[in-house]
Design a protein around this motif. Structure first.
Motif, PDB file in Angstrom:
ATOM      1  N   ALA A 138      30.728  39.212  47.093  1.00  0.00           N
ATOM      2  CA  ALA A 138      29.694  38.470  47.817  1.00  0.00           C
ATOM      3  C   ALA A 138      29.211  37.280  46.997  1.00  0.00           C
ATOM      4  O   ALA A 138      28.958  36.192  47.541  1.00  0.00           O
ATOM      5  N   LEU A 139      29.088  37.481  45.701  1.00  0.00           N
ATOM      6  CA  LEU A 139      28.670  36.372  44.838  1.00  0.00           C
ATOM      7  C   LEU A 139      29.722  35.273  44.824  1.00  0.00           C
ATOM      8  O   LEU A 139      29.387  34.083  44.924  1.00  0.00           O
ATOM      9  N   VAL A 140      30.977  35.631  44.713  1.00  0.00           N
ATOM     10  CA  VAL A 140      32.055  34.633  44.730  1.00  0.00           C
ATOM     11  C   VAL A 140      32.013  33.819  46.017  1.00  0.00           C
ATOM     12  O   VAL A 140      32.214  32.597  45.998  1.00  0.00           O
ATOM     13  N   THR A 141      31.757  34.469  47.137  1.00  0.00           N
ATOM     14  CA  THR A 141      31.701  33.765  48.426  1.00  0.00           C
ATOM     15  C   THR A 141      30.672  32.641  48.390  1.00  0.00           C
ATOM     16  O   THR A 141      30.925  31.533  48.889  1.00  0.00           O
ATOM     17  N   VAL A 142      29.522  32.913  47.793  1.00  0.00           N
ATOM     18  CA  VAL A 142      28.483  31.881  47.699  1.00  0.00           C
ATOM     19  C   VAL A 142      28.879  30.812  46.686  1.00  0.00           C
ATOM     20  O   VAL A 142      28.769  29.607  46.956  1.00  0.00           O
ATOM     21  N   LEU A 143      29.352  31.227  45.526  1.00  0.00           N
ATOM     22  CA  LEU A 143      29.715  30.259  44.489  1.00  0.00           C
ATOM     23  C   LEU A 143      30.820  29.317  44.956  1.00  0.00           C
ATOM     24  O   LEU A 143      30.818  28.133  44.609  1.00  0.00           O
ATOM     25  N   ALA A 144      31.746  29.829  45.747  1.00  0.00           N
ATOM     26  CA  ALA A 144      32.865  28.991  46.209  1.00  0.00           C
ATOM     27  C   ALA A 144      32.389  27.840  47.087  1.00  0.00           C
ATOM     28  O   ALA A 144      33.064  26.805  47.176  1.00  0.00           O
ATOM     29  N   THR A 145      31.228  27.983  47.719  1.00  0.00           N
ATOM     30  CA  THR A 145      30.695  26.893  48.549  1.00  0.00           C
ATOM     31  C   THR A 145      30.244  25.712  47.696  1.00  0.00           C
ATOM     32  O   THR A 145      30.007  24.623  48.219  1.00  0.00           O
ATOM     33  N   GLN A 146      30.136  25.915  46.378  1.00  0.00           N
ATOM     34  CA  GLN A 146      29.664  24.856  45.478  1.00  0.00           C
ATOM     35  C   GLN A 146      30.803  24.145  44.759  1.00  0.00           C
ATOM     36  O   GLN A 146      30.565  23.223  43.965  1.00  0.00           O
ATOM     37  N   LEU A 147      32.038  24.537  45.019  1.00  0.00           N
ATOM     38  CA  LEU A 147      33.182  23.865  44.395  1.00  0.00           C
ATOM     39  C   LEU A 147      33.194  22.375  44.737  1.00  0.00           C
ATOM     40  O   LEU A 147      32.926  21.997  45.876  1.00  0.00           O
ATOM     41  N   GLY A 148      33.476  21.563  43.747  1.00  0.00           N
ATOM     42  CA  GLY A 148      33.507  20.120  43.937  1.00  0.00           C
ATOM     43  C   GLY A 148      32.159  19.449  43.745  1.00  0.00           C
ATOM     44  O   GLY A 148      32.058  18.214  43.782  1.00  0.00           O
ATOM     45  N   ARG A 149      31.149  20.235  43.486  1.00  0.00           N
ATOM     46  CA  ARG A 149      29.794  19.691  43.361  1.00  0.00           C
ATOM     47  C   ARG A 149      29.573  19.058  41.990  1.00  0.00           C
ATOM     48  O   ARG A 149      29.982  19.583  40.966  1.00  0.00           O
ATOM     49  N   GLY A 150      28.896  17.918  41.983  1.00  0.00           N
ATOM     50  CA  GLY A 150      28.386  17.333  40.758  1.00  0.00           C
ATOM     51  C   GLY A 150      29.428  16.752  39.813  1.00  0.00           C
ATOM     52  O   GLY A 150      30.588  16.575  40.159  1.00  0.00           O
TER      53      GLY A 150
END
Length: 223
Positions: A138-150
């Motif tokens: 579940a944590l990976v699912t959320v973190l993956a939405t931030q790929l490419g950020r910043g």
């Protein structure tokens, strides 16, 4: 030392935390950490939210970790709802240092996707350390939405958090290698490279991923 002497020492240390000189604030945080006292906790947490110098903030965190978690946990959790970004990020940083998994429920999706990069980075680190067994996917699912950020440092922090979660991160990273946004593809490929070889180095992994994306595919890395 008499009770009055102890009170005077505590009052002096707490006043020094507000001194204009960072060297004085640093010494005060060191002194407080060396002689933990429940009276210090709230002021330490308050100072973390406004302290401008990195090394002083780090010493404030150390001083807080010298106190029993049962004394600091509730104060740190309150800071996660602060309107001040530094208060949130520093509280998350300190929670990651305490390692107490009672903080886990407070590391919400809102914090993991916080618009402030420092808050998000602190949340990623804390989450990767405190996630309970069975909560990794579940944590990976959320973190993956931030790929490419910043920029680089933000992306490196996210990659480190995902790598810390191990093979659980692999399916989400693989899916991200086919994203429409090239920044996401590059970041996902670079993170997969680090997952396979932690010694590869982030800069090398990113450059390698950029070459793959520039050639119009994901190559062996994405298969």
């Amino acid at each position: 030392m008499t009770v009055t002497g102890q009170e005077t020492q505590a009052a002096r240390a707490l006043r020094a935390l507000e001194d204009d000189r960072s060297s004085v604030r640093l010494r005060a945080a060191l002194e407080i950490g060396a002689t933990p006292d429940p009276r210090y906790v709230d002021r330490l947490v308050e100072r973390c939210a406004v302290e401008t110098e990195f090394f002083v903030r780090d010493m404030l965190t150390w001083a807080l970790t010298r106190h029993p978690v049962d004394l600091t946990l509730s104060a740190l959790l309150r800071e996660l709802h602060s309107e001040r970004a530094q208060a949130r990020s520093q509280a998350l940083h300190t929670l990651s240092k305490t390692g107490d998994r009672r903080a886990w429920p407070a590391i919400t999706r809102t914090l993991l996707t916080d618009p402030d990069d420092e808050v998000a980075r602190s949340a990623w680190r804390a989450a990767a350390l405190l996630v309970p067994e069975g909560g990794e996917a579940a944590l990976v699912t959320v973190l993956a939405t931030q790929l490419g950020r910043g920029e680089r440092e933000t992306q490196l922090s996210l990659s480190r958090a995902l790598v810390a979660l191990g093979e659980t991160a692999e399916p989400a990273l693989l899916a991200a290698t086919t994203a429409s946004d090239p920044r996401i593809r590059v970041h996902a490929l670079a993170t997969r490279r680090l997952l396979e070889d932690p010694d590869a180095g982030f800069t090398f992994a990113v450059e390698e991923a950029k070459r793959v994306v520039a050639l119009g595919g994901v190559g062996q890395e994405g298969r």
